[in-house]
Design an enzyme around this catalytic site. Structure first.
Site, PDB file in Angstrom:
ATOM      1  CG  ASP A   1     -10.595  -1.595  -3.020  1.00  0.00           C
ATOM      2  OD1 ASP A   1     -10.854  -1.250  -2.092  1.00  0.00           O
ATOM      3  OD2 ASP A   1     -11.146  -2.197  -3.804  1.00  0.00           O
TER       4      ASP A   1
ATOM      5  CG  ASP B   1      -1.853  -1.109   1.358  1.00  0.00           C
ATOM      6  OD1 ASP B   1      -3.129  -0.822   1.275  1.00  0.00           O
ATOM      7  OD2 ASP B   1      -1.475  -2.221   1.594  1.00  0.00           O
TER       8      ASP B   1
ATOM      9  CE  LYS C   1     -17.434  -5.361  -1.771  1.00  0.00           C
ATOM     10  NZ  LYS C   1     -16.336  -6.027  -1.230  1.00  0.00           N
TER      11      LYS C   1
ATOM     12  CG  HIS D   1     -15.178  -3.853   6.453  1.00  0.00           C
ATOM     13  ND1 HIS D   1     -14.290  -4.043   5.202  1.00  0.00           N
ATOM     14  CD2 HIS D   1     -14.163  -3.689   7.432  1.00  0.00           C
ATOM     15  CE1 HIS D   1     -13.119  -3.866   5.696  1.00  0.00           C
ATOM     16  NE2 HIS D   1     -12.988  -3.666   6.753  1.00  0.00           N
TER      17      HIS D   1
ATOM     18  CB  THR E   1      -5.232  -3.964   2.451  1.00  0.00           C
ATOM     19  OG1 THR E   1      -4.989  -2.876   1.447  1.00  0.00           O
ATOM     20  CG2 THR E   1      -3.928  -4.229   3.072  1.00  0.00           C
TER      21      THR E   1
ATOM     22  CG  ASP F   1     -12.563   2.027  -0.846  1.00  0.00           C
ATOM     23  OD1 ASP F   1     -11.457   1.316  -1.125  1.00  0.00           O
ATOM     24  OD2 ASP F   1     -12.923   2.849   0.195  1.00  0.00           O
TER      25      ASP F   1
HETATM   26  P1  AMP Z   1     -14.854  -4.370   1.491  1.00  0.00           P
HETATM   27  O1  AMP Z   1     -16.269  -4.494   0.654  1.00  0.00           O
HETATM   28  O2  AMP Z   1     -15.237  -4.758   3.016  1.00  0.00           O
HETATM   29  O3  AMP Z   1     -13.707  -5.189   0.919  1.00  0.00           O
HETATM   30  O4  AMP Z   1     -14.590  -2.909   1.559  1.00  0.00           O
HETATM   31  C1  AMP Z   1     -14.460  -2.190   0.344  1.00  0.00           C
HETATM   32  C2  AMP Z   1     -13.271  -0.839   0.642  1.00  0.00           C
HETATM   33  O5  AMP Z   1     -14.006  -0.107   1.644  1.00  0.00           O
HETATM   34  C3  AMP Z   1     -11.978  -1.412   1.038  1.00  0.00           C
HETATM   35  O6  AMP Z   1     -11.251  -0.687   0.904  1.00  0.00           O
HETATM   36  C4  AMP Z   1     -12.333  -1.165   2.568  1.00  0.00           C
HETATM   37  O7  AMP Z   1     -11.040  -1.038   3.315  1.00  0.00           O
HETATM   38  C5  AMP Z   1     -13.187  -0.129   2.828  1.00  0.00           C
HETATM   39  N1  AMP Z   1     -14.093  -0.199   3.926  1.00  0.00           N
HETATM   40  C6  AMP Z   1     -15.318  -0.605   3.933  1.00  0.00           C
HETATM   41  N2  AMP Z   1     -15.755  -0.730   5.148  1.00  0.00           N
HETATM   42  C7  AMP Z   1     -14.964  -0.482   5.873  1.00  0.00           C
HETATM   43  C8  AMP Z   1     -14.657  -0.272   7.232  1.00  0.00           C
HETATM   44  N3  AMP Z   1     -15.732  -0.815   8.169  1.00  0.00           N
HETATM   45  N4  AMP Z   1     -13.612   0.017   7.848  1.00  0.00           N
HETATM   46  C9  AMP Z   1     -12.545   0.403   7.210  1.00  0.00           C
HETATM   47  N5  AMP Z   1     -12.788   0.304   5.943  1.00  0.00           N
HETATM   48  C10 AMP Z   1     -13.851  -0.059   5.149  1.00  0.00           C
HETATM   49 MG    MG Z   2     -10.126   0.218  -0.791  1.00  0.00          MG
HETATM   50 MG    MG Z   3      -6.487   0.837  -0.062  1.00  0.00          MG
END
Ligand code: AMP
Ligand code: MG
Ligand code: MG
Length: 319
Positions: free
Chosen positions: A131, A62, A235, A209, A133, A258
């Protein structure tokens, strides 16, 4: 005839616009980023740091990728505003991290007329260096993307998504990694646009998440199946390649870096992305980074999914 010919050649020789040069450079910067992502993983020392908690991580990849993309684009386009996800000390950037190339194929495309007069200081570039991580650290490598979104007038108008490990399970003969890019009004390239199976409600959502609210919202959509994968970029790829019919995330957490590149690419092929209330996202440089009211995205049938979001879910998510 002679006059027509001269006019045509003068037209086709027109210098590429700023926007197309930025996209062409972002494409090459994202390819260099992908090499860094793979090299860090291959070297084995991820240098993991927890940011806000165990589900919000940063790795050496990152950090290096953000430096690489931001410094490479800033050197070529010094007046563009570039906003990267990671908070890093303002160190000198190693010359070996700089990418000075660009994609010639992109420069050959015609810039949509409404973007030909854009000036550097009017662009905002949103960079998510890596994205997904969390999934990267867990070896779910094809969830990972590098995102470079380009905004003008507060709107996402162009984007690059690199998937460094695309094809990584397909055997040694398959080319590893790919770069998808798009410009609003021009289209999106680097993948085969495919619609999800008609009449099926296949929801793609977060893997790491989840919450009761996230799951309540999905249940209200009466899904035939739910795919839980990491990354916002990944996604959107599920949507444009017909693996899922809607990306539903009723939670704060996703940020502007994102959604900017994915939004530009999804909109370039006729899809739609908003928050859970149906508000479009803004990408001007002063905007709040957090997408506090979640994400709803589809390639087709946006209205079905929007109409199914329960009021209780909406009331819990303040824009
Ligand atoms: P995910 O669908 O959970 O992989 O999230 C998509 C993007 O949004 C990634 O970059 C995640 O790090 C960020 N993200 C979504 N929800 C959260 C959360 N509650 N805390 C930190 N990052 C989040
Ligand atoms: Mg991200
Ligand atoms: Mg990132």
């Amino acid at each position: 005839m002679q006059i027509c010919f001269c006019f045509f050649s003068a037209f086709s020789m027109a210098a590429p616009t700023l926007l197309m040069r930025v996209v062409a450079s972002a494409y090459s910067a994202a390819e260099k980023a992908a090499t860094i992502v793979r090299n860090v993983m291959a070297a084995g020392d991820l240098g993991i740091v927890e940011k806000s908690g165990a589900n919000d991580l940063q790795t050496k990849a990152d950090r290096l990728v953000q430096k690489s993309i931001c410094a490479s684009l800033a050197r070529k386009f010094p007046k563009v505003t570039i906003i990267g996800e990671e908070e890093l000390p303002p160190d000198e950037v190693d010359e070996e991290l700089i990418e000075d190339g660009h994609c010639e194929e992109i420069l050959k495309k015609t810039c949509p007329a409404q973007y030909t007069g854009i000036k550097e200081e009017e662009l905002v570039i949103w960079v998510d260096p890596l994205d997904g991580t969390k999934e990267y650290t867990e070896g779910l490598l094809d969830h990972v993307t590098v995102l470079i979104g380009i905004a003008y007038g507060g709107k996402a108008i162009a984007g690059v998504i690199n998937q460094p490990y695309y094809n990584y399970e397909a055997g040694a003969n398959a080319a590893l990694g790919r770069t998808i890019w798009g410009v609003l009004g021009l289209g999106a390239f680097g993948f085969q646009l495919t619609e999800a199976p008609a009449g099926k409600h296949i929801i793609v959502t977060t893997r790491s998440h989840s919450s009761a609210l996230v799951n309540d919202c999905i249940s209200a959509m009466n899904p035939d199946s739910v795919i839980r994968v990491g990354g916002a970029g990944n996604k959107i790829i599920q949507l444009i390649e017909g693996k899922a019919s809607a990306y539903v995330y009723a939670s704060p957490g996703c940020k502007k870096w994102d959604t900017c590149a994915p939004e530009a690419i999804l909109h370039a092929v006729g899809g739609k992305i908003t928050d859970i209330h149906g508000n479009s996202f803004q990408y001007n440089k002063e905007v709040k980074h957090m997408n506090s009211a979640g994400v709803l995205a589809t390639l087709r049938n946006y209205d079905y999914y929007a109409s199914r979001i329960p009021n209780t879910v909406k009331q819990s998510l303040v824009p």
